[in-house]
Scaffold this active site. Structure first.
Site, PDB file in Angstrom:
ATOM      1  N   TYR A  57     -14.026  -3.504  -2.033  1.00  0.00           N
ATOM      2  CA  TYR A  57     -14.327  -2.135  -2.472  1.00  0.00           C
ATOM      3  C   TYR A  57     -13.816  -1.121  -1.455  1.00  0.00           C
ATOM      4  CZ  TYR A  57     -17.167   1.557  -4.654  1.00  0.00           C
ATOM      5  OH  TYR A  57     -17.599   2.692  -5.295  1.00  0.00           O
ATOM      6  N   LYS A  98     -11.091   1.921  -2.001  1.00  0.00           N
ATOM      7  CA  LYS A  98     -11.479   3.331  -1.885  1.00  0.00           C
ATOM      8  C   LYS A  98     -10.740   4.028  -0.739  1.00  0.00           C
ATOM      9  CE  LYS A  98     -14.397   3.637  -5.317  1.00  0.00           C
ATOM     10  NZ  LYS A  98     -14.199   4.569  -6.444  1.00  0.00           N
TER      11      LYS A  98
END
Length: 259
Positions: free
Chosen positions: A165, A169
């Protein structure tokens, strides 16, 4: 050039057309409803089958034009078809809120490369694919526009089991900066909103039991964020009131990252 417009603090979007990718639930739906409340026409775009139902509900509640379009952001063909459907329905695009999201939590020693690739394909490349398509439409229209991407506090701090993740991001933040630089000459602002944990399906999936309690204890606000609080930040960056802000990643985290 990003033009100066007199700031009157009404955050009015009357006459604007907005695409919300991830708009069939969570932060996306909260953002779509906030846009509609401020007078914008809204396209609900999501991988879910419920896009038309959410769009119809918003149209009835706020009296604005809407359209619901199912879209897979990992497919260029799907994104191109979505753009055509939105333009056919709403005429143009002035705002993009891009928040497709995927999270699957593993320690860095254990995560499969395929899971890393899925994070990147949805959260980073998928976001760029939509931003690129919308920016090209905005440039052709010649009226500028606003692009806001949902990033995460995880894009600049380390959180256990968030390697895939975080990689995705952090990539979006880099994308935001480059696109903001390149597209300013066309009057397009590009920004991000970086939330702490939000009370959504994804938030519940990642934070349960003791880890949830421990995380809340570390946040000075002593709670997770609600979807409308993140949507309010997205709204600000979607209005003329934020014309002098571009290439930024606005942190909405209850003070978690001040340590």
């Amino acid at each position: 050039m990003i033009q100066y417009e007199k700031v009157n603090a009404d955050f009015d979007l009357t006459g604007k057309s907005a695409i919300v990718v991830g708009g069939a639930g969570g932060i996306g739906e909260a953002t779509a409803r906030m846009y509609a409340k401020k007078g914008a026409k809204v396209a609900i775009v999501d991988c879910k089958d419920t896009c038309p139902e959410v769009a119809e509900s918003i149209a009835k509640e706020f009296g604005v034009e809407t359209v619901g379009v199912k879209c897979d952001v990992t497919s260029q063909e799907s994104v191109d078809a979505m753009m055509k459907a939105v333009i056919d329905a709403l005429g143009e695009v002035n705002i993009l809120a891009a928040m497709p999201g995927f999270v699957d939590l593993y320690r860095a020693t254990d995560i499969e490369i395929s899971t890393i690739e899925k994070h990147i394909n949805i959260n980073a490349i998928g976001v760029f694919r939509v931003c690129q398509a919308v920016a090209n439409q905005m440039i052709a229209q010649g009226k500028g526009g606003k692009i806001v991407c949902i990033t995460s506090q995880a894009d600049f701090i380390a959180i256990n089991k968030h390697v895939g993740y975080t990689m995705s991001k952090a990539a979006v933040v880099g994308m935001i900066k480059v696109c903001a630089l390149e597209w300013a000459e066309y009057g397009i602002n590009v920004n991000g909103v970086a939330p702490t944990v939000v009370n959504t399906y994804m938030g519940e999936k990642a934070w349960q039991g003791k880890v949830k309690d421990d995380m809340i204890e570390k946040i000075p606000a002593h709670r997770f964020a609600e979807t409308d609080e993140i949507a309010a930040a997205v709204l600000f960056l979607s209005c003329k009131e934020s014309n002098m802000i571009t290439g930024e990643d606005l942190v909405v985290d209850g003070g978690f990252t001040i340590y």
